[in-house]
Design an enzyme around this catalytic site. Sequence first.
Site, PDB file in Angstrom:
ATOM      1  N   ASP A   1      -8.349   5.397 -12.244  1.00 35.73           N
ATOM      2  CA  ASP A   1      -9.764   5.247 -11.909  1.00 35.73           C
ATOM      3  C   ASP A   1      -9.972   3.907 -11.195  1.00 35.73           C
ATOM      4  O   ASP A   1      -9.193   2.966 -11.385  1.00 35.73           O
ATOM      5  CB  ASP A   1     -10.592   5.304 -13.198  1.00 35.73           C
ATOM      6  CG  ASP A   1     -12.076   5.480 -12.941  1.00 35.73           C
ATOM      7  OD1 ASP A   1     -12.452   5.774 -11.785  1.00 35.73           O
ATOM      8  OD2 ASP A   1     -12.859   5.330 -13.889  1.00 35.73           O
ATOM      9  N   GLU A   2     -11.023   3.820 -10.378  1.00 41.04           N
ATOM     10  CA  GLU A   2     -11.368   2.574  -9.668  1.00 41.04           C
ATOM     11  C   GLU A   2     -10.164   2.008  -8.918  1.00 41.04           C
ATOM     12  O   GLU A   2      -9.856   0.817  -8.983  1.00 41.04           O
ATOM     13  CB  GLU A   2     -11.914   1.521 -10.663  1.00 41.04           C
ATOM     14  CG  GLU A   2     -13.078   1.978 -11.514  1.00 41.04           C
ATOM     15  CD  GLU A   2     -14.396   2.057 -10.757  1.00 41.04           C
ATOM     16  OE1 GLU A   2     -14.375   1.918  -9.519  1.00 41.04           O
ATOM     17  OE2 GLU A   2     -15.430   2.272 -11.395  1.00 41.04           O
TER      18      GLU A   2
ATOM     19  N   ARG B   1     -27.059   0.730  -8.534  1.00 39.36           N
ATOM     20  CA  ARG B   1     -27.199   0.785 -10.005  1.00 39.36           C
ATOM     21  C   ARG B   1     -28.551   1.395 -10.375  1.00 39.36           C
ATOM     22  O   ARG B   1     -28.750   1.826 -11.515  1.00 39.36           O
ATOM     23  CB  ARG B   1     -27.126  -0.619 -10.624  1.00 39.36           C
ATOM     24  CG  ARG B   1     -25.846  -1.421 -10.456  1.00 39.36           C
ATOM     25  CD  ARG B   1     -24.607  -0.658 -10.765  1.00 39.36           C
ATOM     26  NE  ARG B   1     -24.075  -0.032  -9.576  1.00 39.36           N
ATOM     27  CZ  ARG B   1     -23.230   0.991  -9.570  1.00 39.36           C
ATOM     28  NH1 ARG B   1     -22.844   1.537 -10.708  1.00 39.36           N
ATOM     29  NH2 ARG B   1     -22.785   1.513  -8.433  1.00 39.36           N
TER      30      ARG B   1
ATOM     31  N   LYS C   1     -17.811  10.903 -10.691  1.00 39.10           N
ATOM     32  CA  LYS C   1     -16.353  10.781 -10.668  1.00 39.10           C
ATOM     33  C   LYS C   1     -15.745  10.808 -12.069  1.00 39.10           C
ATOM     34  O   LYS C   1     -14.660  11.357 -12.262  1.00 39.10           O
ATOM     35  CB  LYS C   1     -15.928   9.512  -9.935  1.00 39.10           C
ATOM     36  CG  LYS C   1     -16.228   8.210 -10.667  1.00 39.10           C
ATOM     37  CD  LYS C   1     -15.691   7.028  -9.896  1.00 39.10           C
ATOM     38  CE  LYS C   1     -16.028   5.730 -10.606  1.00 39.10           C
ATOM     39  NZ  LYS C   1     -15.348   5.592 -11.888  1.00 39.10           N
ATOM     40  N   THR C   2     -16.438  10.219 -13.047  1.00 37.10           N
ATOM     41  CA  THR C   2     -15.911  10.216 -14.411  1.00 37.10           C
ATOM     42  C   THR C   2     -15.815  11.639 -14.941  1.00 37.10           C
ATOM     43  O   THR C   2     -14.840  12.012 -15.608  1.00 37.10           O
ATOM     44  CB  THR C   2     -16.802   9.360 -15.332  1.00 37.10           C
ATOM     45  OG1 THR C   2     -16.893   8.037 -14.803  1.00 37.10           O
ATOM     46  CG2 THR C   2     -16.231   9.302 -16.737  1.00 37.10           C
TER      47      THR C   2
ATOM     48  N   GLN D   1     -17.239   0.151  -2.944  1.00 33.94           N
ATOM     49  CA  GLN D   1     -17.500  -0.599  -4.173  1.00 33.94           C
ATOM     50  C   GLN D   1     -16.334  -1.519  -4.533  1.00 33.94           C
ATOM     51  O   GLN D   1     -16.153  -1.884  -5.696  1.00 33.94           O
ATOM     52  CB  GLN D   1     -17.798   0.371  -5.319  1.00 33.94           C
ATOM     53  CG  GLN D   1     -19.047   1.208  -5.092  1.00 33.94           C
ATOM     54  CD  GLN D   1     -19.413   2.051  -6.296  1.00 33.94           C
ATOM     55  OE1 GLN D   1     -19.734   1.529  -7.363  1.00 33.94           O
ATOM     56  NE2 GLN D   1     -19.382   3.367  -6.140  1.00 33.94           N
TER      57      GLN D   1
END
Length: 775
Positions: free
Chosen positions: A225-226, A613, A33-34, A256
């Site tokens: 973002d997020e 992770r 996504k980044t 998340q």
Amino acid sequence: MSTYLEQLNEPQRAAVLQKEGPMMIIAGAGSGKTRVLTYRIAHIMQQGVDSFNILSLTFTNKAAREMKERIASVVGHSEAKNLWMGTFHSVFARILRSEADRLGYPSNFTIYDTQDAVRLLSAIIKEMKLDRERYKPKQILGRISSFKNNLITVRAYFNNSDLQEADLQASRPKVGDIYKEYVDRCFRSGAMDFDDLLLRTNELLARFPDVLAKYQDRFRYIMVDEYQDTNHSQYLIVRALADRFQNICVVGDDSQSIYSFRGANINNILNFQKDYPDAKTFKLEQNYRSTGNIVQAANSVIDKNKTKLDKEVWTANESGESIKIMRSISDGEEGRFVAQSIWENQMNHQLTNNDFAILYRTNAQSRAIEDALRKKDIKYRIYGGISFYQRKEIKDLLSYLRLLINPHDEEALVRVINYPARGIGATTMDKLVIAANHYKKSIFEIIKNINRIDIKITKGTKNKLEGFLTMIQRLQVEVQTKNAFEVADLVVKQTQLVKDLQKDGTPEGINKVENVQELLNGIKDFITDKIETGEDASLTAFLEDVALATDFDSEKDDTPVVSLMTIHLSKGLEYPYVYIVGLEENLFPSAMSMNTRSELEEERRLFYVALTRAEKVAYLTYAQTRYRWGKLTDGEPSRFLEEIDDQFVEYLAPKVPESNANRFIDASLFDESPSKIRFQKPIQKKRKEFLDKKEKSPLKADKSRLKKVSETSSSKINLFDGDIAVGNIVEHNRFGKGRVLGLEGKGPNKKAEIEFGTVGKKKLLLQFAKLKVIG
């Protein structure tokens, strides 16, 4: 096609190429996504959009820096630096500094961190003579934070009878009065706390339509973002700014969303299409980070949640190793297993400490892990502990610097007015605070006018106050001509702060001096970097950078270390090997998060974040016993372990301890009536296998077994009169199995020397050891 577009898969490319209108990118864990967000910004700029018209909001400074560097590699550094990119708090602080006069604040307002806010609330609670146990400063700050994030101002609080009734029922009827005094004191000090940066931005946009129009016109393209982690206050700001052009792109993953305790509202992302009916949705479902087993195991767990957006995360990566589940007898043994496993993996696969992370639900769990790592001489770092900038000696120096920029900063002044000691005691400070409250002025103004107001302070004390005032004013003059490093260096010398620290010749005292030197080095690095990039290198800019720094931002040591942190802090990070410890009911999921389905589903999302992770290998561990609040408690495996599909896991220890095997005894041994036998529980699988292997002459076999079980049962009675003999194999609830090497003493003082496989030799008092003889 541009080079950067060729690096994207089809869904990623489609999202990058979508320029106009509202859009939502649902990005699964490890789906890049980044990269998408970064390349979309670069692509928009290459389509002719001015970089000054783009706003990109992130949740960490680290993410913002990395994105800016990637964008610079595509469009060049000179254009990239014009972007409005950063965390919500840093971007809104920048806006507020430009518009502060509209709200009655100075442009050089101080930003209070949590420690500053708690200290101020402590002082207010003390001045109001309230019970500190009932009005705990941290809890009151949490309550005030909740008010601000939901746009409940002091006026709104006193107009809301439900809120007042809730505080009355909680035996804290003075919360509203504390809130009002806290807001007034912050205002007089020219200070905002973190929540004010959002609340005051909302106030600015709501009260001044011309300001709203100005920033709507400037931010024609907005990216967040997020988005699943935004709270109500952030949501309203973003909606207001995007309202004119509707070119808003939000990126996030509902799976998340783990910050509801901070006010994050998962409904912001779930309801995005209700807010923007014409919004286009793009799904990034290919995971590039983790192996197939990790991705599918995580999917099998998160599928149990009912509140979620529709997506199916997958990966083209190799299947990799199974998820490894380890049962330990105690938390100490759990720590030793993790340390041993890390050491073995390093030796077998030529890995460094940086390849490993240990994640836990609560900070308290780190102790046993740390003990085990130290014994193995494995270097580690705990993230989320005391930050460099929160150390006392650092806060002291920063408080002096804050006073030079904003002399009305009450917290900074109270902290350093008598440090190093200059004879201005607590009684004097109480009088100054009372006078400041009476005249509705800052303490600094009271000191400036000490000879013009009615205050009972001796002439000698007045001289000391005037001496402090003169020193601060003299240093303020230096700020006009010197850079941040030169000013800080001058403050250290003139205040004699380091000289005071050097009086303590202990290693701790020396370390404090080194910390001050490291801060000066940090200021030097800061201004060098800013000058090279043509950015603001002022002392004000440095202090804001520090105030908004995160735990990871302040860590600059490159020594390879194993990372220890809570799962909440791990979000956005990735490691080849991840150990998730303490997977027990009432610990993870937390006992405090199982009252409602929404709470339990957030705990499940937290586990999903932890598992994703891991890039290559994931270890999940739990302990049968654990010390909590000084007491040894029994634990049972977390429900999340059971929710993972069995095909993706490997148990390193049996699910059921071997010592439990003797529980499965044939019911026909006992002279029970048919009616009682008829109501037996269904035979479990392991018991059935045991019974199937019985000899054809059950009576003979059962008598033999009954005798053996009877003997074993009697040997487990833990008296201290000779029931344990040298050579016995025994089991201890913390240390596991061991062999009795020797016995000494009599009666209640009788001890056994035992060689345990986990901890070596131990001498235990039999009356307290609770040993079981198993052989």
